[in-house]
Design an enzyme around this catalytic site. Structure first.
Site, PDB file in Angstrom:
ATOM      1  N   ARG A  66     -15.276   9.874  11.983  1.00 36.06           N
ATOM      2  CA  ARG A  66     -14.096  10.068  12.832  1.00 36.06           C
ATOM      3  C   ARG A  66     -12.989  10.787  12.063  1.00 36.06           C
ATOM      4  NH1 ARG A  66     -11.896   4.595  14.736  1.00 36.06           N
ATOM      5  NH2 ARG A  66     -14.057   4.518  15.362  1.00 36.06           N
ATOM      6  N   CYS A  74       0.845  -1.193   0.000  1.00 34.83           N
ATOM      7  CA  CYS A  74       0.000   0.000   0.000  1.00 34.83           C
ATOM      8  C   CYS A  74       0.890   1.256   0.000  1.00 34.83           C
ATOM      9  CB  CYS A  74      -0.910   0.004   1.220  1.00 34.83           C
ATOM     10  SG  CYS A  74      -1.814  -1.556   1.431  1.00 34.83           S
ATOM     11  N   CYS A  88       1.397   3.691   3.048  1.00 33.48           N
ATOM     12  CA  CYS A  88       1.624   3.130   4.390  1.00 33.48           C
ATOM     13  C   CYS A  88       3.104   3.073   4.749  1.00 33.48           C
ATOM     14  CB  CYS A  88       1.012   1.736   4.463  1.00 33.48           C
ATOM     15  SG  CYS A  88       1.172   1.004   6.110  1.00 33.48           S
ATOM     16  N   CYS A  93     -12.312  -2.658  19.004  1.00 39.92           N
ATOM     17  CA  CYS A  93     -12.341  -2.792  17.542  1.00 39.92           C
ATOM     18  C   CYS A  93     -11.037  -3.456  17.127  1.00 39.92           C
ATOM     19  CB  CYS A  93     -12.477  -1.420  16.889  1.00 39.92           C
ATOM     20  SG  CYS A  93     -12.555  -1.491  15.084  1.00 39.92           S
ATOM     21  N   CYS A  96     -16.465  -0.805  10.794  1.00 44.64           N
ATOM     22  CA  CYS A  96     -15.744   0.472  10.781  1.00 44.64           C
ATOM     23  C   CYS A  96     -14.942   0.501   9.487  1.00 44.64           C
ATOM     24  CB  CYS A  96     -14.824   0.555  12.000  1.00 44.64           C
ATOM     25  SG  CYS A  96     -13.765   2.009  12.015  1.00 44.64           S
TER      26      CYS A  96
HETATM   27  S1  SF4 Z   1       0.032  -2.592   7.201  1.00 50.19           S
HETATM   28 FE1  SF4 Z   1       0.094  -1.020   5.597  1.00 50.19          FE
HETATM   29  S2  SF4 Z   1       0.989  -2.046   3.787  1.00 50.19           S
HETATM   30 FE2  SF4 Z   1       0.266  -3.639   5.215  1.00 50.19          FE
HETATM   31  S3  SF4 Z   1      -1.834  -4.121   4.477  1.00 50.19           S
HETATM   32 FE3  SF4 Z   1      -1.999  -2.588   6.162  1.00 50.19          FE
HETATM   33  S4  SF4 Z   1      -2.067  -0.620   5.060  1.00 50.19           S
HETATM   34 FE4  SF4 Z   1      -1.287  -2.137   3.588  1.00 50.19          FE
END
Ligand code: SF4
Length: 410
Positions: free
Chosen positions: A272, A69, A72, A142, A202
């Protein structure tokens, strides 16, 4: 302004605006901003009064994720200098959770990096929830562990979880631009699994990844259709060492317009303000409380928030109050829907079409053509406001709390 009168009237009735109306909110000018906040604030107060729900994040397992991602800091190949550690022990997680609850949090959010949990991971989280609930039986829990396999949501529900978080993050058509290791459909599937098991759903989004207004409206309507009970709105934290480190394209005004649009589309849903609140709203944070009815207290998964006491002072100074453990978050008619879903699950009825997403982080994205001249004007205004301005000084990696020897910020 006819648009705002229409949206307020619909919101007070719990009705969802049209897509065009939602886009028009994003296209309003800075001169109209306080009118937009006032209009959406009426809707917020209709369904949630002046209450602010506090949520507290505990990062059970940080970094080293095999997923990619782009937004991230824990992603595959991330060079961000974040804390990296494997599963906290139940007593370590419970200690961090206790700090959040002592600070006023009503919900604890247990998050772990990774594609999804193994059955052994579900055992670990089960033990962790037991340790937390032993200390405080009232606390809402959660869980956010990524993509769920069959029966894992049911196991979490049976172990005492109240909710599952899995964010949709952005529109279906843009999803492939931010992640290649799983799909938008995978995320929707997990939200449905969680909701079908009777967990409160959520699921939210990340703004500021270069997405278009249409992308934002698409994902917000998708969340409404999925029946998300809680919609976290993340504003991208562009971490150094991630592909979106240079995506500084949000202004406080843009963030407020986005929050107002999310509120109009989800009049009676928990909205939120999530990651990026301090980074992007900055001194405008108190205005965000007129739109959202929920925030995170203290620090985030891998970055620091402002001091927990500053969060509490802000709420009080702005004329709001922290929601108590005995108060219902959702309006009665929404709570009844959630309870019905849970009961249907408990008696073996097939899962409904509802669900919400959850997810483990904030996002990034690519620019798309604005939808209209108005939208283009708004986008240009926002771009001018932050033209070339890199504010990585605003991003502070979390080096305290869970996974460290230092006390949590709560
Ligand atoms: S920790 Fe980060 S890179 Fe891994 S699945 Fe979750 S959002 Fe994606």
């Amino acid at each position: 302004m006819d648009l705002l009168d229409t949206l307020t009237a619909k919101g007070l009735r719990g009705e969802v605006p049209t897509r065009e109306e939602a886009l028009a909110v994003l296209a309003t000018t800075d001169d109209e901003l306080l009118d937009v906040v006032a209009a959406a604030g009426k809707v917020r107060r209709r369904w949630f009064g002046r209450r602010v729900k506090l949520n507290y994040l505990v990062n059970l397992k940080s970094g080293l994720c095999p997923e990619d991602c782009n937004y991230c800091s824990q992603r595959l190949g991330s060079k961000a200098e974040i804390l990296k550690y494997t599963w906290l022990k139940p007593d370590q997680a419970a200690e961090a959770a206790r700090a959040g609850v002592a600070g006023g949090a009503k919900r604890v959010c247990l998050v772990a990096s990774g594609r999804g949990p193994t059955d052994r991971d579900i055992d670990r989280v089960t033990d962790t929830m037991a340790a937390i609930q032993e200390a405080d039986p009232e606390v809402e829990i959660c869980v956010c562990l990524g993509l769920l396999s069959d029966n894992q949501a049911e196991r979490l529900k049976a172990a005492g979880a109240d909710a599952y978080n899995h964010n949709l993050n952005t529109s279906e058509k843009t999803y492939g631009d931010i992640t290649t290791t799983h799909t938008y459909a995978d995320r929707v599937d997990t939200v449905k699994k969680a909701h079908g098991a009777g967990l409160s759903a959520c699921s939210g989004l990340i703004a500021g990844m270069g997405e278009s207004d249409e992308d934002l409206v698409d994902v917000v309507f998708a969340l409404r259709e999925l029946g998300s009970d809680s919609v976290p709105v993340n504003f991208l934290i562009p971490f150094e060492g991630t592909p979106l480190a240079k995506e500084w394209n949000l202004t406080p005004q843009r963030c407020l317009r986005i929050l107002a649009m999310v509120r109009f589309v989800n009049p009676d849903t928990e909205v939120r303000i999530a990651g990026g609140r301090e980074v992007h709203l900055r001194s405008m944070q108190p205005l965000g409380l007129h739109l959202a009815n929920s925030i995170f207290l203290g620090d985030y998964l891998t970055s620091e928030g402002q001091a927990g006491q500053t969060d509490l002072d802000m709420i009080k100074d702005a004329g709001f109050e922290v929601e108590g453990a005995g108060e219902a978050t959702l309006p009665r008619h929404r709570a009844d829907v959630a309870a019905a879903s849970s009961a249907a699950s408990a008696c073996g009825t097939a899962a409904s079409a509802c669900g919400s997403g959850g997810g483990c982080g904030p996002c990034g994205g690519h620019a798309h053509a604005p939808a209209s001249e108005d939208t283009a004007a708004s986008a240009a205004e926002d771009a001018d406001a932050s033209d070339g301005e890199l504010r990585s000084d605003l991003v502070k990696v979390r080096l305290r709390g869970a996974g460290t020897e230092l006390a949590p910020n709560a």
